[in-house]
Each structure stands twice: as structure tokens, then as C-alpha cells.
Design a protein around this motif. Sequence first.
Motif: not given
Length: 308
Positions: A73, A114-115, A118, A121, A144
Motif C-alpha cells: 500500500n 486506508t485501503e 485490498p 489492489r 486502485r
Amino acid sequence: MEIRVPIGVSVAPRPGAANDVSDVLDQVRNVRRAGLRQVWFGQRFDFDSLVLAGVVAQAVPEIAVGTSVVPINPRHPVVVASQAQTVQAAAAGKFRLGLGLGAATLESAAFGITEDKPVLRLREYLTVLRELIEHGGVEFAGERIRVNPHMPTTVHGGGHIPLLVAAMGPQALRVTGELADGVIPNLAGPRTLESHIVPTLERARPSRPLQVIAGVPAVVTDRVEEVRARAAESMAFYERVPSYRAALDREGVERAVELALIGDEEHVRRGLRRYVEAGATELLVTQTDLAGADDQARTWEFLAGIAG
């Protein structure tokens, strides 16, 4: 008796070291003298694991290096592709890139990010990273991740990097099976490997087997209760991270320390063998420093003696 699979160890600077990089280099030289051939570096907020892997690869060229793991991230894939290829060139092809989805609470506090998707991504990240490393660039406009470097991204001598993911949840495992070269889960016990991780990977990519590098805390020592108490304290953090909590629940244990192999050579050997029988193709032994330098050296020498 051999375990039949390769065994590597994680290495980190010792508390009180005057120079963290010099200290790691000293340790890696000792790892190699003990007879082991693979070291791994974690990523927190202090030293940079990719830079460290490149330095170690040049200083101790006989040993293979890897990251376990770089969170995806905070770092754009163009940056990671550049770093990873540079390490691979420095390591003469003996580098593996371990990636992780990160801990949301830590990343939110540290980076203000903040993802909320996830797994998406991860899918986009692996897709882009592979193209950047193997084909010298990519134009990609995902939900993303967006990438269009307009310049070549190839580092000559830095290609063919195995991509590993610290995946344990079913969706992340499916993406890993489809797009990566293997999985590098920490604190996923034998039951979790056999009943969850390995079958999910096989369903995701039945055409070829993937690397399954199991992270296992282990120390060969005669001071079992003392070292177990230290392990319980140092590993308690994982019990509060949702992904690890789910893995511990799947394994049927309450405390992370219950997965630590702490005891004499035969106790550790039996425990490691259970991971291999459950489907691990390689072992990454962590927490070997919990009992001090003498028992750490004893552990390394033992692991070198049983490694396939």
C-alpha cells in the motif's frame, strides 16, 4: 535426517547495535558459515528491506536474499519494480520479492492511508509489477492503480524475479495463485497449510505448483519455559491483527506462541516436518534470536544440518 526442503532464516539488527547494516552483515556471514543458504528481511518503519537485501547480496554473494515482506500500500509498483530489479541485479539472480497487504491499523497511523479494497489492489499490483519487470513498462488504468511511466523500466540483469505474497485469506490466495509465483505466509500452521492454503492455491492455478514458503518461529534451546515466555510477549502483536487472528483461529490456537517450536533438536525437527507434510515447499524460520546468541548459533547449525 533431512527435512527435504530448503530452509532459510530471517535476520534483523540486534538491539543496541551501533550500525544496523553492519550488524546484519555480520549476522548473515555467520548464517552462511553455519551452512544455510537463504536469508530474509522484514519491513517495518526502520531499515529498508530492499536496500538491505541489495547490500547483503553484494557483500555475501554466496547467499540468496528475499523480503518477507514489503507492504504494497505505501509503495507504488513502479518504485518497487525499480528497487526489486536493482536488488536482483546485485544478487546475480538470487533474490525473491515477498509482498504483503499490510496491517491496516499500522498503515493508517503511519501514512494516513486506508485501503478498503485490498484484494483488488493486490490483483492490480501484481499485474502491473509483472509487466514492469518482465516487459520494461506498462500502461495500466485500474481502479486502485494507474501506471504510465513513459520511459523504460528495465534494469538489465534484474529480471525473472519470483513474486511471493503473504496471503492467507481465501480471496488473496486466489489472486496469488493466479498471478504470483508462490505464497509466503507467516504463522500459518500445518492444519491451515494443508486444509486451506495449499488447496486454494491448487484450485487457482492447477497448471503448475507454486512455492509455499512457511514462516515458522523456532528456537533450539534447553531453556524452554524462559524462551517461551519471551516468545509469548514478542508474538502477542499478531493476535490483534485481523488476518493473523483469522489464521490462528483456523489453526485452532488462542495464542500465537502456540505455533512456536521451542525445545531440543528433535522437538524442532518434528515440528518442521509437520509443515513439510502439510505442503510447505520451503521453510522460513523466524524468531531464532529469542534465546540469545549461543542458542541462535545452535539453531542455525541445526537447521543447516537438516535442510534439503
